[in-house]
Design an enzyme around this catalytic site. Sequence first.
Site, PDB file in Angstrom:
ATOM      1  N   SER A  15     -10.668  -5.357  -7.792  1.00 51.09           N
ATOM      2  CA  SER A  15      -9.798  -6.386  -8.370  1.00 51.09           C
ATOM      3  C   SER A  15      -9.300  -7.343  -7.287  1.00 51.09           C
ATOM      4  CB  SER A  15      -8.596  -5.694  -9.037  1.00 51.09           C
ATOM      5  OG  SER A  15      -7.676  -6.626  -9.551  1.00 51.09           O
ATOM      6  N   ASP A  36     -12.167   2.313  -5.194  1.00 51.98           N
ATOM      7  CA  ASP A  36     -11.030   2.030  -6.082  1.00 51.98           C
ATOM      8  C   ASP A  36     -10.841   3.227  -6.997  1.00 51.98           C
ATOM      9  OD1 ASP A  36      -9.084   0.669  -7.815  1.00 51.98           O
ATOM     10  OD2 ASP A  36      -9.855  -1.186  -6.936  1.00 51.98           O
ATOM     11  N   CYS A  86      -7.430  -3.056   0.916  1.00 54.35           N
ATOM     12  CA  CYS A  86      -6.701  -3.940  -0.016  1.00 54.35           C
ATOM     13  C   CYS A  86      -5.926  -3.171  -1.080  1.00 54.35           C
ATOM     14  CB  CYS A  86      -7.672  -4.877  -0.735  1.00 54.35           C
ATOM     15  SG  CYS A  86      -8.112  -6.330   0.203  1.00 54.35           S
ATOM     16  N   TYR A 161       8.438  -1.821  -1.293  1.00 52.42           N
ATOM     17  CA  TYR A 161       7.222  -2.594  -0.990  1.00 52.42           C
ATOM     18  C   TYR A 161       7.299  -3.147   0.436  1.00 52.42           C
ATOM     19  CZ  TYR A 161       3.504  -6.059  -1.779  1.00 52.42           C
ATOM     20  OH  TYR A 161       2.352  -6.807  -1.704  1.00 52.42           O
ATOM     21  N   LYS A 165       4.832  -2.326   3.649  1.00 49.98           N
ATOM     22  CA  LYS A 165       4.025  -3.370   4.289  1.00 49.98           C
ATOM     23  C   LYS A 165       4.433  -3.566   5.754  1.00 49.98           C
ATOM     24  CE  LYS A 165       1.449  -4.385   0.725  1.00 49.98           C
ATOM     25  NZ  LYS A 165      -0.001  -4.124   0.758  1.00 49.98           N
ATOM     26  N   PHE A 194      -0.917 -15.082  -3.884  1.00 50.81           N
ATOM     27  CA  PHE A 194      -2.315 -15.315  -4.259  1.00 50.81           C
ATOM     28  C   PHE A 194      -2.515 -15.062  -5.749  1.00 50.81           C
ATOM     29  CE2 PHE A 194      -5.045 -16.162  -0.582  1.00 50.81           C
ATOM     30  CZ  PHE A 194      -4.066 -16.221   0.391  1.00 50.81           C
ATOM     31  N   THR A 196      -4.031 -13.475  -8.299  1.00 49.53           N
ATOM     32  CA  THR A 196      -4.799 -12.261  -8.618  1.00 49.53           C
ATOM     33  C   THR A 196      -4.177 -11.602  -9.852  1.00 49.53           C
ATOM     34  OG1 THR A 196      -3.400 -10.730  -7.402  1.00 49.53           O
ATOM     35  CG2 THR A 196      -5.122 -11.852  -6.132  1.00 49.53           C
TER      36      THR A 196
HETATM   37  N1  LIG Z   1      -1.701 -11.178  -4.792  1.00 49.39           N
HETATM   38  C1  LIG Z   1      -0.762 -11.486  -3.910  1.00 49.39           C
HETATM   39  O1  LIG Z   1      -0.117 -12.517  -4.008  1.00 49.39           O
HETATM   40  C2  LIG Z   1      -0.484 -10.564  -2.737  1.00 49.39           C
HETATM   41  C3  LIG Z   1       0.448 -10.992  -1.783  1.00 49.39           C
HETATM   42  C4  LIG Z   1       0.718 -10.183  -0.691  1.00 49.39           C
HETATM   43  C5  LIG Z   1       0.067  -8.967  -0.549  1.00 49.39           C
HETATM   44  N2  LIG Z   1      -0.821  -8.573  -1.481  1.00 49.39           N
HETATM   45  C6  LIG Z   1      -1.474  -7.280  -1.273  1.00 49.39           C
HETATM   46  O2  LIG Z   1      -2.873  -7.449  -1.379  1.00 49.39           O
HETATM   47  C7  LIG Z   1      -3.465  -6.243  -1.840  1.00 49.39           C
HETATM   48  C8  LIG Z   1      -4.370  -6.571  -3.024  1.00 49.39           C
HETATM   49  O3  LIG Z   1      -3.569  -7.112  -4.045  1.00 49.39           O
HETATM   50  P1  LIG Z   1      -4.171  -7.855  -5.326  1.00 49.39           P
HETATM   51  O4  LIG Z   1      -3.275  -9.000  -5.611  1.00 49.39           O
HETATM   52  O5  LIG Z   1      -5.621  -8.063  -5.166  1.00 49.39           O
HETATM   53  O6  LIG Z   1      -3.855  -6.726  -6.432  1.00 49.39           O
HETATM   54  P2  LIG Z   1      -4.716  -6.138  -7.613  1.00 49.39           P
HETATM   55  O7  LIG Z   1      -3.742  -5.384  -8.460  1.00 49.39           O
HETATM   56  O8  LIG Z   1      -5.566  -7.198  -8.246  1.00 49.39           O
HETATM   57  O9  LIG Z   1      -5.702  -5.104  -6.876  1.00 49.39           O
HETATM   58  C9  LIG Z   1      -5.236  -3.915  -6.291  1.00 49.39           C
HETATM   59  C10 LIG Z   1      -6.319  -2.875  -6.438  1.00 49.39           C
HETATM   60  O10 LIG Z   1      -5.873  -1.690  -5.749  1.00 49.39           O
HETATM   61  C11 LIG Z   1      -6.276  -0.582  -6.528  1.00 49.39           C
HETATM   62  N3  LIG Z   1      -5.442   0.575  -6.217  1.00 49.39           N
HETATM   63  C12 LIG Z   1      -4.112   0.716  -6.423  1.00 49.39           C
HETATM   64  N4  LIG Z   1      -3.710   1.937  -6.065  1.00 49.39           N
HETATM   65  C13 LIG Z   1      -4.814   2.599  -5.627  1.00 49.39           C
HETATM   66  C14 LIG Z   1      -5.051   3.909  -5.133  1.00 49.39           C
HETATM   67  N5  LIG Z   1      -4.051   4.801  -5.034  1.00 49.39           N
HETATM   68  N6  LIG Z   1      -6.302   4.237  -4.767  1.00 49.39           N
HETATM   69  C15 LIG Z   1      -7.324   3.366  -4.872  1.00 49.39           C
HETATM   70  N7  LIG Z   1      -7.160   2.096  -5.349  1.00 49.39           N
HETATM   71  C16 LIG Z   1      -5.929   1.743  -5.726  1.00 49.39           C
HETATM   72  C17 LIG Z   1      -6.110  -1.023  -7.970  1.00 49.39           C
HETATM   73  O11 LIG Z   1      -6.868  -0.227  -8.867  1.00 49.39           O
HETATM   74  C18 LIG Z   1      -6.612  -2.474  -7.895  1.00 49.39           C
HETATM   75  O12 LIG Z   1      -8.004  -2.559  -8.160  1.00 49.39           O
HETATM   76  C19 LIG Z   1      -2.311  -5.290  -2.175  1.00 49.39           C
HETATM   77  O13 LIG Z   1      -2.132  -4.405  -1.093  1.00 49.39           O
HETATM   78  C20 LIG Z   1      -1.116  -6.220  -2.301  1.00 49.39           C
HETATM   79  O14 LIG Z   1       0.092  -5.572  -1.972  1.00 49.39           O
HETATM   80  C21 LIG Z   1      -1.119  -9.335  -2.589  1.00 49.39           C
END
Ligand SMILES: NC(=O)c1ccc[n+]([C@@H]2O[C@H](COP(=O)([O-])OP(=O)(O)OC[C@H]3O[C@@H](n4cnc5c(N)ncnc54)[C@H](O)[C@@H]3O)[C@@H](O)[C@H]2O)c1
Length: 255
Positions: A15, A36, A86, A161, A165, A194, A196
């Site tokens: 994802s 995942d 990720c 969170y 981080k 981002f 997502t």
């Molecule tokens: N989207 C943003 O704006 C943003 C900003 C800062 C940081 N992040 C970080 O980026 C990373 C990705 O975020 P995203 O927006 O793509 O989120 P997302 O929810 O689209 O994807 C996260 C993925 O992690 C997987 N996941 C969660 N727990 C898990 C586990 N225990 N084992 C295996 N897989 C697991 C989920 O199934 C999912 O596919 C995360 O660490 C998030 O904290 C995202």
Amino acid sequence: MKLSDTVALVTGGASGLGAASVRALLERGGYAAILDRPDSAGNELAKDLGPRAIFAPADVTDAEQVARAVRQTVAAFGGLHVLVNCAGVGSAIKITGKQGPMPLELFEMVIKINLIGTFNVARLAATEMLRNTPNPDGERGVLINTASLAAFDGQMGQVAYSASKAGIVGMTLPIARDLGRDGIRCVTIAPGTFDTPLLAMMPGEQRRMLAAEVPFPSRLGRPSEFAALVCHIAENAMLNGETIRLDGALRLPPR
Ligand SMILES: NC(=O)c1ccc[n+]([C@@H]2O[C@H](COP(=O)([O-])OP(=O)(O)OC[C@H]3O[C@@H](n4cnc5c(N)ncnc54)[C@H](O)[C@@H]3O)[C@@H](O)[C@H]2O)c1
């Protein structure tokens, strides 16, 4: 490190930012294992992407499952050179309030997935990378982690969170130092906001407000922009032991 014929393991690869990284690595001629949760879309994504991608179902917090996913990656593609961490979850609850103290289990759950999960996959991937013959520049591999702006500018409700981080930011330099002699680097990306599935859950108005707060470009980041930085980090051997903000100059306000 050249990305063609390079093997990557991408956690959270089913994802958002992880899936975009998988696509970008494949576009550059690499191979990718999508690590995942078993109930994620990882299997369908791997099928869509063809024979250079596989799904390696695992929970990042489980030592056995991740060890199996690493073995599965090596069996499928013959090695492991790039880890992109990720997988992560968010949380929005204050330390205490009218509803009482934040449940300790919730704090522990976020730390376990985001921080301990990142470390668990990094330690097992790095151990596998030690087997690689160094390339002409002495490189055996690279570990790329995902933190967040919340590591620096944690907002109200982000205590768990932000702590998770900030832990990822904190371990980046010591990991790079631990592995420097072996030609394995460690770099962390701290993304801003981002576009997502994580943010798609928010109402449209809130998403527009988030986008407007970014000085330039005033929009949500594209997952492909995150993935482009992942690829650059893998390719640029001088990037090591550092956390890179990828945020359009955004600084998060208290709420
Ligand atoms: N989207 C943003 O704006 C943003 C900003 C800062 C940081 N992040 C970080 O980026 C990373 C990705 O975020 P995203 O927006 O793509 O989120 P997302 O929810 O689209 O994807 C996260 C993925 O992690 C997987 N996941 C969660 N727990 C898990 C586990 N225990 N084992 C295996 N897989 C697991 C989920 O199934 C999912 O596919 C995360 O660490 C998030 O904290 C995202």
